[in-house]
Design an enzyme around this catalytic site. Sequence first.
Site, PDB file in Angstrom:
ATOM      1  N   ARG A 297       6.353   7.687  -9.149  1.00 23.12           N
ATOM      2  CA  ARG A 297       6.776   6.343  -9.543  1.00 23.12           C
ATOM      3  C   ARG A 297       8.128   6.062  -8.907  1.00 23.12           C
ATOM      4  O   ARG A 297       9.142   6.641  -9.289  1.00 23.12           O
ATOM      5  CB  ARG A 297       6.841   6.217 -11.062  1.00 23.12           C
ATOM      6  CG  ARG A 297       5.487   6.273 -11.733  1.00 23.12           C
ATOM      7  CD  ARG A 297       4.602   5.179 -11.224  1.00 23.12           C
ATOM      8  NE  ARG A 297       3.417   4.987 -12.061  1.00 23.12           N
ATOM      9  CZ  ARG A 297       2.528   4.058 -11.840  1.00 23.12           C
ATOM     10  NH1 ARG A 297       2.659   3.252 -10.788  1.00 23.12           N
ATOM     11  NH2 ARG A 297       1.482   3.940 -12.628  1.00 23.12           N
TER      12      ARG A 297
ATOM     13  N   ALA B 100      -4.306   3.531 -15.513  1.00 20.98           N
ATOM     14  CA  ALA B 100      -3.894   2.154 -15.770  1.00 20.98           C
ATOM     15  C   ALA B 100      -3.930   1.369 -14.469  1.00 20.98           C
ATOM     16  O   ALA B 100      -3.974   1.951 -13.389  1.00 20.98           O
ATOM     17  CB  ALA B 100      -2.496   2.125 -16.364  1.00 20.98           C
TER      18      ALA B 100
ATOM     19  N   GLU C  34     -10.624   0.472 -13.098  1.00 20.62           N
ATOM     20  CA  GLU C  34      -9.501   1.392 -12.930  1.00 20.62           C
ATOM     21  C   GLU C  34      -9.858   2.813 -13.350  1.00 20.62           C
ATOM     22  O   GLU C  34      -9.443   3.773 -12.708  1.00 20.62           O
ATOM     23  CB  GLU C  34      -8.272   0.900 -13.695  1.00 20.62           C
ATOM     24  CG  GLU C  34      -7.598  -0.301 -13.080  1.00 20.62           C
ATOM     25  CD  GLU C  34      -6.908  -0.011 -11.757  1.00 20.62           C
ATOM     26  OE1 GLU C  34      -6.587   1.161 -11.463  1.00 20.62           O
ATOM     27  OE2 GLU C  34      -6.681  -0.975 -10.996  1.00 20.62           O
TER      28      GLU C  34
ATOM     29  N   GLU D  38      -9.408   5.607 -10.508  1.00 19.38           N
ATOM     30  CA  GLU D  38      -8.342   6.601 -10.657  1.00 19.38           C
ATOM     31  C   GLU D  38      -8.833   7.976 -11.079  1.00 19.38           C
ATOM     32  O   GLU D  38      -8.180   8.968 -10.792  1.00 19.38           O
ATOM     33  CB  GLU D  38      -7.283   6.107 -11.650  1.00 19.38           C
ATOM     34  CG  GLU D  38      -6.484   4.947 -11.102  1.00 19.38           C
ATOM     35  CD  GLU D  38      -5.205   4.674 -11.877  1.00 19.38           C
ATOM     36  OE1 GLU D  38      -4.920   5.371 -12.869  1.00 19.38           O
ATOM     37  OE2 GLU D  38      -4.486   3.743 -11.476  1.00 19.38           O
TER      38      GLU D  38
ATOM     39  N   SER E 237       8.007  -4.676 -21.897  1.00 21.23           N
ATOM     40  CA  SER E 237       9.466  -4.852 -21.850  1.00 21.23           C
ATOM     41  C   SER E 237       9.803  -6.308 -22.138  1.00 21.23           C
ATOM     42  O   SER E 237      10.240  -7.043 -21.257  1.00 21.23           O
ATOM     43  CB  SER E 237       9.999  -4.468 -20.465  1.00 21.23           C
ATOM     44  OG  SER E 237       9.720  -3.124 -20.186  1.00 21.23           O
ATOM     45  N   PRO E 238       9.610  -6.763 -23.388  1.00 22.52           N
ATOM     46  CA  PRO E 238       9.732  -8.187 -23.688  1.00 22.52           C
ATOM     47  C   PRO E 238      11.137  -8.766 -23.518  1.00 22.52           C
ATOM     48  O   PRO E 238      11.293  -9.987 -23.526  1.00 22.52           O
ATOM     49  CB  PRO E 238       9.271  -8.292 -25.143  1.00 22.52           C
ATOM     50  CG  PRO E 238       9.458  -6.929 -25.711  1.00 22.52           C
ATOM     51  CD  PRO E 238       9.244  -5.976 -24.567  1.00 22.52           C
TER      52      PRO E 238
ATOM     53  N   GLU F 172      -5.243   2.200  -1.490  1.00 25.35           N
ATOM     54  CA  GLU F 172      -4.940   3.100  -0.370  1.00 25.35           C
ATOM     55  C   GLU F 172      -3.500   3.597  -0.376  1.00 25.35           C
ATOM     56  O   GLU F 172      -3.190   4.595   0.266  1.00 25.35           O
ATOM     57  CB  GLU F 172      -5.282   2.449   0.976  1.00 25.35           C
ATOM     58  CG  GLU F 172      -4.608   1.126   1.242  1.00 25.35           C
ATOM     59  CD  GLU F 172      -5.106   0.470   2.513  1.00 25.35           C
ATOM     60  OE1 GLU F 172      -4.251   0.018   3.290  1.00 25.35           O
ATOM     61  OE2 GLU F 172      -6.324   0.418   2.726  1.00 25.35           O
TER      62      GLU F 172
END
Length: 181
Positions: free
Chosen positions: A64, A76, A92, A96, A113-114, A140
């Site tokens: 990430r 996800a 997904e 995945e 994350s409001p 990809e």
Amino acid sequence: MKKFEERTIASETLYNGKIIELRVDDVELPDGKRAKRELIKHPGAVAIIAITDQNELVLVEQFRKALERSIIEIPAGKIEPGEDPEKTAIRELEEETGYRANEFTYVQSFATSPGFADEIIHLYLARSLEKVENPAAGDEDEFINLQECTIEETEEMMKDGRIFDAKTAFAVLFLKELLKK
């Protein structure tokens, strides 16, 4: 005006990319004062709590960039324009993990994350999994390592930081409660 509502006076898009739009809004606060809000617009996502017949959680490890490290997560992905969230989740899961679920159940939706983003994740439970002979190809630019772990192993991963994101932590806690029943 609703209690605590902030009325948008002006809005400027600073960036509109493949996944997000970055916007700055000028707002009027409930007390009449003005403020700026930096907002990220997101199309929404899905996440899947995929459980094997051995009650193991199917996880993916991937790098990430925002964190500059690899973390272990539940599968996800982003909802494509006009796509139904359940169809996204089914797609997904196969892309995945190479699995298809014979039981697919909606769990709940939540904001990630409001304080600055409108992303909503729709969470599904996938059971009675079967491996797909020729699974649909994933993105990809996505490199994934598949893992299947017991609830105890996932709790250890939460403690040592390998599981570090909220959706996966929620999934582990949800699964722990589900397995108690």
